[in-house]
Write a protein that holds these residues in place. Structure first.
Motif, short mmCIF file in Angstrom:
data_model
loop_
_atom_site.label_atom_id
_atom_site.label_comp_id
_atom_site.label_asym_id
_atom_site.label_seq_id
_atom_site.Cartn_x
_atom_site.Cartn_y
_atom_site.Cartn_z
N ILE A 53 -14.63 12.21 -2.86
CA ILE A 53 -15.26 10.95 -3.26
C ILE A 53 -14.51 9.77 -2.63
O ILE A 53 -15.12 8.82 -2.15
CB ILE A 53 -15.26 10.80 -4.79
N PHE A 54 -13.19 9.89 -2.67
CA PHE A 54 -12.36 8.81 -2.13
C PHE A 54 -11.10 9.42 -1.54
O PHE A 54 -10.43 10.23 -2.17
CB PHE A 54 -12.01 7.83 -3.25
N TYR A 55 -10.81 9.04 -0.29
CA TYR A 55 -9.63 9.57 0.40
C TYR A 55 -9.08 8.46 1.27
O TYR A 55 -9.80 7.92 2.12
CB TYR A 55 -10.01 10.78 1.25
N SER A 56 -7.84 8.09 1.03
CA SER A 56 -7.31 6.96 1.80
C SER A 56 -5.78 6.96 1.83
O SER A 56 -5.13 7.42 0.89
CB SER A 56 -7.79 5.65 1.16
N TYR A 57 -5.26 6.46 2.94
CA TYR A 57 -3.85 6.08 2.97
C TYR A 57 -3.73 4.76 2.22
O TYR A 57 -4.70 4.00 2.09
CB TYR A 57 -3.35 5.92 4.40
N VAL A 58 -2.53 4.50 1.71
CA VAL A 58 -2.30 3.31 0.90
C VAL A 58 -1.17 2.49 1.51
O VAL A 58 -0.11 3.03 1.84
CB VAL A 58 -1.93 3.69 -0.55
N LYS A 59 -1.42 1.21 1.66
CA LYS A 59 -0.39 0.31 2.21
C LYS A 59 0.50 -0.17 1.06
O LYS A 59 0.07 -0.93 0.19
CB LYS A 59 -1.03 -0.88 2.89
N PRO A 60 1.77 0.26 1.02
CA PRO A 60 2.65 -0.11 -0.09
C PRO A 60 3.04 -1.58 -0.05
O PRO A 60 3.04 -2.22 1.01
CB PRO A 60 3.88 0.78 0.12
N VAL A 61 3.38 -2.12 -1.21
CA VAL A 61 3.88 -3.49 -1.29
C VAL A 61 5.40 -3.51 -1.21
O VAL A 61 6.02 -4.56 -1.04
CB VAL A 61 3.41 -4.18 -2.59
N THR A 62 6.00 -2.29 -1.35
CA THR A 62 7.46 -2.15 -1.27
C THR A 62 7.84 -1.49 0.05
O THR A 62 7.10 -0.64 0.55
CB THR A 62 7.98 -1.30 -2.45
N ALA A 63 8.96 -1.89 0.60
CA ALA A 63 9.41 -1.33 1.88
C ALA A 63 9.67 0.17 1.75
O ALA A 63 10.27 0.64 0.77
CB ALA A 63 10.68 -2.04 2.34
N VAL A 64 9.22 0.95 2.73
CA VAL A 64 9.43 2.40 2.75
C VAL A 64 10.72 2.70 3.49
O VAL A 64 10.93 2.24 4.61
CB VAL A 64 8.24 3.11 3.44
N THR A 65 11.59 3.48 2.85
CA THR A 65 12.86 3.85 3.49
C THR A 65 12.93 5.34 3.84
O THR A 65 13.84 5.76 4.53
CB THR A 65 14.03 3.50 2.55
N ASN A 66 11.98 6.11 3.34
CA ASN A 66 11.94 7.54 3.66
C ASN A 66 10.48 8.00 3.61
O ASN A 66 9.87 8.01 2.54
CB ASN A 66 12.78 8.34 2.68
N TYR A 67 9.93 8.37 4.75
CA TYR A 67 8.53 8.78 4.80
C TYR A 67 8.32 10.23 4.35
O TYR A 67 7.18 10.66 4.20
CB TYR A 67 7.98 8.58 6.22
#
Length: 344
Positions: free
Chosen positions: A163-177
């Motif tokens: 129904i819904f599939y998406s990557y999400v843009k975080p509001v917090t900095a990512v330090t480990n993917y």
């Protein structure tokens, strides 16, 4: 010696022991919560608090030998049912064991147009009355990368359609993917859907466009909702991590990987995991638990006000005369069985 006094003392002692026996019986009935919704051995009718407990009873490490012998030839190792013959057992188990989903995962993604960084919204399925499964993938934030930040989300319907599939843009900095398990790279989320928009879309799907809330299924799905900062009614959530029949004998939760292997018959893929696959496992577990055929009761929960008089003082002598089968008739479950979802 006054024999009448001595006889009276003996009678009093006997009455006291009898009172303690009745009191113990009533207390046991109040706290045991045995019901027709519990996993039950089809051979000896033993009631268990979880499917893991029933599995131990049938298979080991310390099984009941008679039940073990029958189960070994006529039992399904996935749903733990017993059949009339080994032939009918084999036919059933072929259907009971779900085929792995990951073999068709890439093909289905290709048909949906899902690729790295893409978003899929099936507008034709965002409205409906069936259950919804949700799963997320998290990257790490904070100085040590231990903070969970949602970077990918998936929702499917009961037919396992996305129904819904998406990557999400975080509001917090990512330090480990956490690429080894998420498969997520910086370019996947750089221009992804913002968190606020993802929240709005998920709420729209869950609340069916404002018409009626839908049942939400998942593994640790309540944690997913908290991290997404989405509120949802607890009575509409079906979480495989804390559903009593799917928990360990010690009342701790089992991993989704264990549940998939033991109760569905396939292995979740190692390494990079996709939330789509986890949605399917959670949905299949839910539908299997929901499809169990239990006797219908007017007041199935121990918390129902109508059940409060089942253990009233005036019934203690009656309780003492009851057989275990009769006691089961008035005892009620202390958890909501998912089979009742089909009666809503």
């Amino acid at each position: 010696m006054d024999h009448s006094l001595e006889t009276s003392r003996h009678k009093c002692a006997a009455c006291f022991r009898q009172f303690n026996k009745i009191e113990h019986l009533v207390d046991h009935m109040r706290t045991s919560f045995h019901s027709h919704h519990e996993p039950t051995c089809a051979i000896c009718k033993k009631h268990c608090r979880s499917l893991d407990s029933l599995r131990e009873h049938l298979i080991g490490p310390l099984p009941k030998q008679e039940c073990k012998n029958i189960f070994a030839t006529r039992g399904c190792k996935f749903c733990l049912a017993i059949f009339d013959s080994s032939y009918s057992q084999r036919l059933h188990q072929e259907r009971c064991q779900f085929s792995p989903v990951n073999s068709g995962l890439l093909a289905r993604f290709a048909n949906l147009g899902i690729r790295d960084g893409s978003t899929v919204i099936d507008s034709g399925r965002t409205r409906g009355s069936g259950a919804i499964a949700l799963a997320c993938k998290y990257v790490g934030g904070g100085s040590d990368g231990s903070m969970d930040i949602c970077a990918k989300v998936c929702l499917i319907d009961e037919g396992e359609n996305v129904i819904f599939y998406s990557y999400v843009k975080p509001v917090t900095a990512v330090t480990n993917y956490r690429y080894e398990t998420t498969g997520i790279r910086p370019e996947h989320i750089r221009d992804a859907m913002p968190v606020k928009q993802v929240q709005k879309k998920i709420q729209e799907i869950l609340y069916n466009g404002g018409e009626k809330a839908r049942i939400l299924v998942g593994d640790c799905v309540e944690d997913d909702l908290k991290r997404l900062q989405i509120g949802y009614p607890s009575f509409m959530i079906r979480d495989t991590a804390n559903y009593p029949p799917l928990m360990k004998s010690s009342k701790l939760c089992n991993s989704l990987k264990y549940l998939a292997q033991v109760y569905l018959g396939f292995d979740l893929q190692n390494g990079i995991q996709d939330p789509y696959e986890e949605c399917i496992v959670a949905m299949r577990l839910y539908k299997r638990m929901r499809s169990q055929v239990h006797r219908k009761e007017n007041y199935p929960m121990a918390s129902d006000p109508q059940n409060k008089n089942n253990f009233a003082i005036w019934r203690e002598n009656e309780l003492q005369r009851m057989s275990p089968e009769q006691m089961l008739e008035i005892s009620r479950s202390d958890y909501y069985c998912w089979c009742m979802d089909l009666r809503i």
